[in-house]
Design an enzyme around this catalytic site. Structure first.
Site, PDB file in Angstrom:
ATOM      1  N   ILE A 338       0.840  -1.208   0.000  1.00 38.85           N
ATOM      2  CA  ILE A 338       0.000   0.000   0.000  1.00 38.85           C
ATOM      3  C   ILE A 338       0.871   1.252   0.000  1.00 38.85           C
ATOM      4  O   ILE A 338       1.938   1.274   0.609  1.00 38.85           O
ATOM      5  CB  ILE A 338      -0.925  -0.006   1.245  1.00 38.85           C
ATOM      6  CG1 ILE A 338      -1.731  -1.309   1.292  1.00 38.85           C
ATOM      7  CG2 ILE A 338      -1.854   1.196   1.260  1.00 38.85           C
ATOM      8  CD1 ILE A 338      -2.555  -1.607   0.065  1.00 38.85           C
ATOM      9  N   CYS A 339       0.392   2.293  -0.663  1.00 39.87           N
ATOM     10  CA  CYS A 339       1.177   3.517  -0.797  1.00 39.87           C
ATOM     11  C   CYS A 339       1.086   4.376   0.463  1.00 39.87           C
ATOM     12  O   CYS A 339       0.489   5.454   0.459  1.00 39.87           O
ATOM     13  CB  CYS A 339       0.721   4.281  -2.024  1.00 39.87           C
ATOM     14  SG  CYS A 339       1.058   3.332  -3.502  1.00 39.87           S
ATOM     15  N   GLU A 340       1.628   3.860   1.542  1.00 39.73           N
ATOM     16  CA  GLU A 340       1.729   4.556   2.828  1.00 39.73           C
ATOM     17  C   GLU A 340       2.990   4.027   3.499  1.00 39.73           C
ATOM     18  O   GLU A 340       3.190   2.803   3.544  1.00 39.73           O
ATOM     19  CB  GLU A 340       0.539   4.217   3.753  1.00 39.73           C
ATOM     20  CG  GLU A 340      -0.823   4.627   3.278  1.00 39.73           C
ATOM     21  CD  GLU A 340      -1.102   6.114   3.401  1.00 39.73           C
ATOM     22  OE1 GLU A 340      -0.346   6.808   4.102  1.00 39.73           O
ATOM     23  OE2 GLU A 340      -2.066   6.562   2.762  1.00 39.73           O
TER      24      GLU A 340
END
Ligand code: PLP
EC number: 4.1.1.20
Length: 388
Positions: A338-340
């Protein structure tokens, strides 16, 4: 421990998914039931921990009640066969629509969290010509010695009414013709492993039960909530929570008056150990400072580490049977796609040298796991696989 047969079966399913050990769930439920029966205690299952249909079916079939925190949970519990006279409805922000739905279903009790909520339920029940059973959720200001993100019983928390508000509660109850006070309710936090916290809770419940009796109220139900913790560090050695020790604390320290019932609302301790999140290694990124295992599961499948800094044991199932003296161990930051930056299950996890395609198990994921899955990044709905 996963047997080689189980691992082979898991290899044939598409990752990521939750794997449920239904036998362990069953053993856990029976252990809890037997321990509770010894004292005639009533157990309600907190649906919010896991509302997977197979899990609900198993829990319903041992005869537990349901502890719900939304109108949809109330409806689901009854759909899954929980008896409506064992359904309680808690929550700090019940909407009128949810209250009306629960009134229509004639549930056992509303666990009420403020004076204003008492007035609203009184009005809505009156409009239907009904009388609602209520229990007052009291904030006992007991420290559960759990992570501050999941403590609920301190005056700084949003839940329940504080002790100094009780005269107002008593006054309101006397003036609400459509309410029937049946109990007092407490819930001091979650993942509580220090049983002394429950001992302290008992002392407060005894005082408050006396106070209501002095005020002339007949308190039939002492609902002491849930919160019993599980062992996230040793999911195999300690796979069933010590329900006997837990209930014994209440038997030893709670003063139960004639005709009173003791109710519990257990979530995590019933379901946490029965599931693991199974993922595959997509990529191994070796750097100078860090090695990363990039999995095909992330915070969208299991958010507890990112949300509460929770610990989960992480195992490489594909390397499990390779003899340990041959295998090399490496420290990896185990991360999701996930882009976090917070999408990391744990840093510096010591694992056998891992390769693309290895199967990874993230253990003790049965509580607050699948139910908190999200579609962030437009991710697919996480799937479930069950033991036979
Ligand atoms: C979440 C919750 C529970 C269950 O807590 P566990 O720690 O999972 O046992 C019980 N009662 C209430 C009111 C809750 O909100």
């Amino acid at each position: 421990m996963f047997t080689q047969d189980t691992i082979n079966r898991l290899k044939s399913a598409e990752t990521p998914f939750y794997y449920y050990d239904l036998q362990l769930l069953d053993d856990t439920l029976k252990t809890c039931r037997t321990a509770a029966d010894q004292y005639g205690y009533h157990v309600h299952y907190a649906l919010k921990a896991n509302f997977n249909p197979k899990v609900l079916q198993a829990i319903q079939s041992v005869g537990f009640g349901a502890d719900c925190v939304s109108g949809n949970e109330v409806k689901a519990s009854i759909q899954y066969g929980f008896s409506k006279d064992k359904v309680v409805f808690a929550g700090v922000g019940k909407t009128d629509r949810e209250i009306n739905a629960a009134l229509d279903l004639d549930i056992f009790c509303f666990n009420v969290e403020s004076v204003q909520e008492l007035l609203v339920i009184n009005d809505l029940a009156g409009a239907k010509g009904k009388k609602a059973n209520v229990a007052i959720r009291i904030n006992p200001n007991v420290d559960a010695h759990t992570h501050h993100f999941i403590t609920t019983g301190l005056e700084e928390n949003k839940f329940g009414v504080n002790v100094w508000q009780l005269p107002d509660v008593a006054f309101t109850l006397r003036n609400c013709a459509n309410l029937n006070l049946i109990g007092i309710h407490f819930h001091i936090g979650s993942q509580i492993t220090d049983l002394d916290a429950f001992k302290n809770l008992c002392t407060r419940v005894n005082e408050l039960s006396d106070w209501f009796a002095e005020q002339g109220f007949n308190i039939k139900v002492l609902n002491v909530g849930g919160g019993l913790g599980v062992n996230y560090h040793s999911p195999d050695e300690d796979n069933i929570a010590n329900f006997a020790a837990y209930f014994k604390v209440f038997n030893d320290f709670l003063q139960v008056k004639a005709g009173q019932e003791v109710h519990f609302e257990l979530g995590r301790a019933l379901v946490a150990q029965c599931a693991s999140l199974i993922a595959s290694v997509l990529y191994v990124k070796n750097g100078k400072k860090k090695n990363f295992l990039v999995l095909d599961a992330g915070m969208t499948e299991l958010i507890r580490p990112m949300l509460y800094q929770a610990y989960h044991q992480i195992e490489n199932l594909s390397q499990q049977l390779i003899t340990t003296h041959n295998s090399q161990f490496t420290n990896y930051d185990v991360v999701g796609p996930i882009c976090e930056s917070t999408d990391c299950f744990r840093k510096d996890v010591e694992l056998p040298e891992s390769v693309r395609g290895d199967l990874i198990a993230i253990r003790t994921a049965g509580a607050y796991g699948e139910v908190m899955a999200s579609h962030y990044n437009l991710r697919d709905q996480v799937q479930s696989v069950y033991s036979e």
